[in-house]
Design a protein around this motif. Structure first.
Motif, PDB file in Angstrom:
ATOM      1  N   TYR A  29     -54.389 -36.882  50.502  1.00 18.15           N
ATOM      2  CA  TYR A  29     -54.687 -35.460  50.719  1.00 18.15           C
ATOM      3  C   TYR A  29     -54.733 -34.696  49.398  1.00 18.15           C
ATOM      4  O   TYR A  29     -55.550 -33.798  49.216  1.00 18.15           O
ATOM      5  N   ARG A  41     -58.149 -33.233  49.803  1.00 22.80           N
ATOM      6  CA  ARG A  41     -57.933 -31.852  50.257  1.00 22.80           C
ATOM      7  C   ARG A  41     -58.682 -31.509  51.543  1.00 22.80           C
ATOM      8  O   ARG A  41     -59.196 -30.411  51.705  1.00 22.80           O
ATOM      9  N   ASP A  42     -58.777 -32.463  52.409  1.00 21.72           N
ATOM     10  CA  ASP A  42     -59.389 -32.260  53.722  1.00 21.72           C
ATOM     11  C   ASP A  42     -58.600 -33.138  54.678  1.00 21.72           C
ATOM     12  O   ASP A  42     -58.576 -34.366  54.519  1.00 21.72           O
ATOM     13  N   GLU A  43     -57.957 -32.510  55.675  1.00 22.38           N
ATOM     14  CA  GLU A  43     -57.070 -33.258  56.555  1.00 22.38           C
ATOM     15  C   GLU A  43     -57.787 -34.359  57.324  1.00 22.38           C
ATOM     16  O   GLU A  43     -57.308 -35.493  57.382  1.00 22.38           O
ATOM     17  N   VAL A  74     -60.668 -35.933  56.721  1.00 21.19           N
ATOM     18  CA  VAL A  74     -61.139 -37.005  55.842  1.00 21.19           C
ATOM     19  C   VAL A  74     -59.949 -37.808  55.315  1.00 21.19           C
ATOM     20  O   VAL A  74     -60.010 -39.031  55.234  1.00 21.19           O
ATOM     21  N   SER A  75     -58.856 -37.122  55.000  1.00 22.55           N
ATOM     22  CA  SER A  75     -57.657 -37.817  54.513  1.00 22.55           C
ATOM     23  C   SER A  75     -57.103 -38.768  55.565  1.00 22.55           C
ATOM     24  O   SER A  75     -56.699 -39.887  55.246  1.00 22.55           O
ATOM     25  N   TYR A 100     -69.944 -37.703  50.466  1.00 21.51           N
ATOM     26  CA  TYR A 100     -68.889 -36.715  50.314  1.00 21.51           C
ATOM     27  C   TYR A 100     -69.357 -35.556  49.437  1.00 21.51           C
ATOM     28  O   TYR A 100     -69.110 -34.396  49.732  1.00 21.51           O
ATOM     29  N   SER A 107     -71.444 -33.260  51.365  1.00 16.49           N
ATOM     30  CA  SER A 107     -70.691 -32.456  52.335  1.00 16.49           C
ATOM     31  C   SER A 107     -69.914 -31.326  51.660  1.00 16.49           C
ATOM     32  O   SER A 107     -69.542 -30.365  52.309  1.00 16.49           O
ATOM     33  N   GLN A 108     -69.706 -31.441  50.356  1.00 11.98           N
ATOM     34  CA  GLN A 108     -68.919 -30.448  49.630  1.00 11.98           C
ATOM     35  C   GLN A 108     -69.764 -29.488  48.794  1.00 11.98           C
ATOM     36  O   GLN A 108     -69.226 -28.714  48.016  1.00 11.98           O
ATOM     37  N   VAL A 126     -68.690 -25.837  48.622  1.00  6.58           N
ATOM     38  CA  VAL A 126     -67.306 -25.558  48.271  1.00  6.58           C
ATOM     39  C   VAL A 126     -67.220 -25.373  46.763  1.00  6.58           C
ATOM     40  O   VAL A 126     -67.581 -26.249  46.000  1.00  6.58           O
TER      41      VAL A 126
END
Length: 176
Positions: free
Chosen positions: A34, A38-40, A42-43, A89, A92-93, A96
């Motif tokens: 995590y 920093r994504d629950e 995905v973690s 990934y 997807s980010q 952000v």
């Protein structure tokens, strides 16, 4: 059950040993994953992948080469960094922004508690701000030394020297 016996049974394919390993280490590994991802959701997905890899690779674990926790920690860290560097990934980010993230070792949010699940926080708190930032970039966020140098706007040689100094200081504090 003694840890050496538990690990030996895991290496032999014992499912109960695997379940116990999961109980003992899943929280700590999730904290490391995590802190990088920093994504629950995905973690949690990566954690499951990590334990599958531990199950499949357990026979290859060699206690002569290092501690079991270090071995599984490296599996988790590498899986997390691989995911960060994956094209899927990154796509997807896209929306952000970097400002959204706060440094994991400086923040007081839920991440700090998850990192401290393995007891790192007390050692990290001893380090100076530059060491915290450098360790954050290199080990938790998966930056290369060159990327860290660019991010911190310092020469690559300085990053290498400071990294060595910081790791030695961290090692000295942990071994005490």
């Amino acid at each position: 059950m003694q840890q050496d016996l538990l690990i030996s049974r895991l290496r032999d394919g014992n499912e109960q040993a695997f379940e116990r390993i999961y109980e003992l280490y899943s929280r700590s590994l999730y904290g490391i994953i995590y802190s990088i991802i920093r994504d629950e959701a995905v973690s949690e997905e990566i954690l499951q992948d990590v334990f599958l890899k531990i199950w499949h690779e357990a026979p290859s674990y060699d206690p002569e080469k290092g501690r079991f926790f270090t071995w599984i920690l490296n599996i988790a860290r590498n899986a997390s960094i691989d995911r960060l560097r994956s094209k899927e990934y990154k796509n997807s980010q896209r929306n952000v922004h970097e400002e959204y993230f706060s440094d994991i070792m400086e923040s007081g949010n839920q991440t700090s508690g998850k990192i401290d699940a393995i007891g790192l926080q007390k050692y990290i708190d001893i380090l100076g701000p530059m060491c915290k930032k450098l360790i954050d970039l290199l080990f938790f966020k998966g930056f290369t030394q060159k990327e860290s140098a660019q991010k911190l706007q310092i020469p690559l040689g300085t990053v290498k020297t400071r990294n060595r100094m910081c790791i030695n200081k961290l090692r000295a504090n942990v071994i005490r």
